[in-house]
Scaffold this active site. Structure first.
Site, short mmCIF file in Angstrom:
data_model
loop_
_atom_site.label_atom_id
_atom_site.label_comp_id
_atom_site.label_asym_id
_atom_site.label_seq_id
_atom_site.Cartn_x
_atom_site.Cartn_y
_atom_site.Cartn_z
N CYS A 169 0.81 -1.22 0.00
CA CYS A 169 0.00 0.00 0.00
C CYS A 169 0.84 1.27 0.00
O CYS A 169 0.61 2.18 -0.80
CB CYS A 169 -0.99 0.00 1.16
SG CYS A 169 -0.26 0.05 2.80
N HIS A 186 -6.15 1.61 -3.84
CA HIS A 186 -5.13 1.10 -2.92
C HIS A 186 -4.64 -0.27 -3.35
O HIS A 186 -5.24 -0.92 -4.21
CB HIS A 186 -5.69 1.03 -1.49
CG HIS A 186 -6.79 0.03 -1.32
ND1 HIS A 186 -6.76 -0.95 -0.37
CD2 HIS A 186 -7.95 -0.16 -1.99
CE1 HIS A 186 -7.85 -1.69 -0.45
NE2 HIS A 186 -8.60 -1.22 -1.42
N HIS A 229 -2.56 1.04 7.01
CA HIS A 229 -2.90 0.91 5.59
C HIS A 229 -3.20 2.30 5.02
O HIS A 229 -3.75 3.15 5.72
CB HIS A 229 -4.11 -0.01 5.41
CG HIS A 229 -4.40 -0.35 3.99
ND1 HIS A 229 -3.58 -1.14 3.23
CD2 HIS A 229 -5.43 0.02 3.17
CE1 HIS A 229 -4.09 -1.25 2.00
NE2 HIS A 229 -5.21 -0.55 1.95
#
Length: 183
Positions: free
Chosen positions: A86, A150, A138
């Site tokens: 990510c 993402h 994240h």
């Protein structure tokens, strides 16, 4: 040639003539003209691009991010060829689109830029989530309409998700703005 480039070229071309009443301005076959302490150089072969507005930067970010749809997730990955995790994805997009070098760590990215509320989200902002039982584990890039892009997890590829989906809404940690919307 775009209209902006044409107007820039015309403005730069007309600039030497703005002081034509001054007879000390000399135009000749040389590289440029000199008037007092000012040297007027010929136009460059390629026009110098104007500074990009915030919206143009955000658009470029979103386009570069969407171009990565389908690229595989890879922990520690930093390129389309290797795959991305990510934060590597976010780092790559910001670096590729705007030359902004972000850290390769979601938590570290959460400490850069300016904090914003969910109601202030604009395309290009970063959104953070608690997916590993720790805050800011994240990150994704907000692309508008309550959606973000993402690199989700191993076995998946870069994709678009809804912020309002119960999984993401429950884990939302905050958002940061890297771009200055003043432009």
């Amino acid at each position: 040639m775009s209209m902006k480039r044409i107007w820039l070229a015309l403005a730069l071309f007309a600039l030497p003539f703005a002081s034509c009443a001054d007879e000390s301005v000399m135009f000749g076959p040389g590289a440029g003209a000199v008037s007092g302490n000012i040297e007027i150089l010929p136009l460059p072969a390629e026009p110098v691009p104007a500074p990009r507005s915030w919206s143009a930067q955000a658009e470029e970010l979103v386009l570069r991010a969407v171009a990565m749809l389908g690229v595989s997730y890879r922990y520690g990955g930093t390129s389309p060829e290797q795959g991305f995790d990510c934060s590597g994805f976010v780092r790559h997009v910001f670096g590729d689109a705007l030359g902004i070098r972000l850290p390769h760590n979601a938590y570290a990215q959460s400490q850069t830029g300016h904090p914003i509320t969910p109601t202030e989200l604009r395309p290009g902002d970063l959104v953070f989530f608690n997916t590993l039982r720790r805050a800011f584990s994240h990150v994704g890039i907000y692309i508008g309409n309550n959606r973000f892009i993402h690199a989700p997890r191993s076995g998946q590829a870069i994709k678009i998700a809804q912020l309002g989906h119960p999984y993401w809404a429950h884990r939302f940690n905050g958002a940061r703005r890297m771009l200055s919307p003043g432009g």
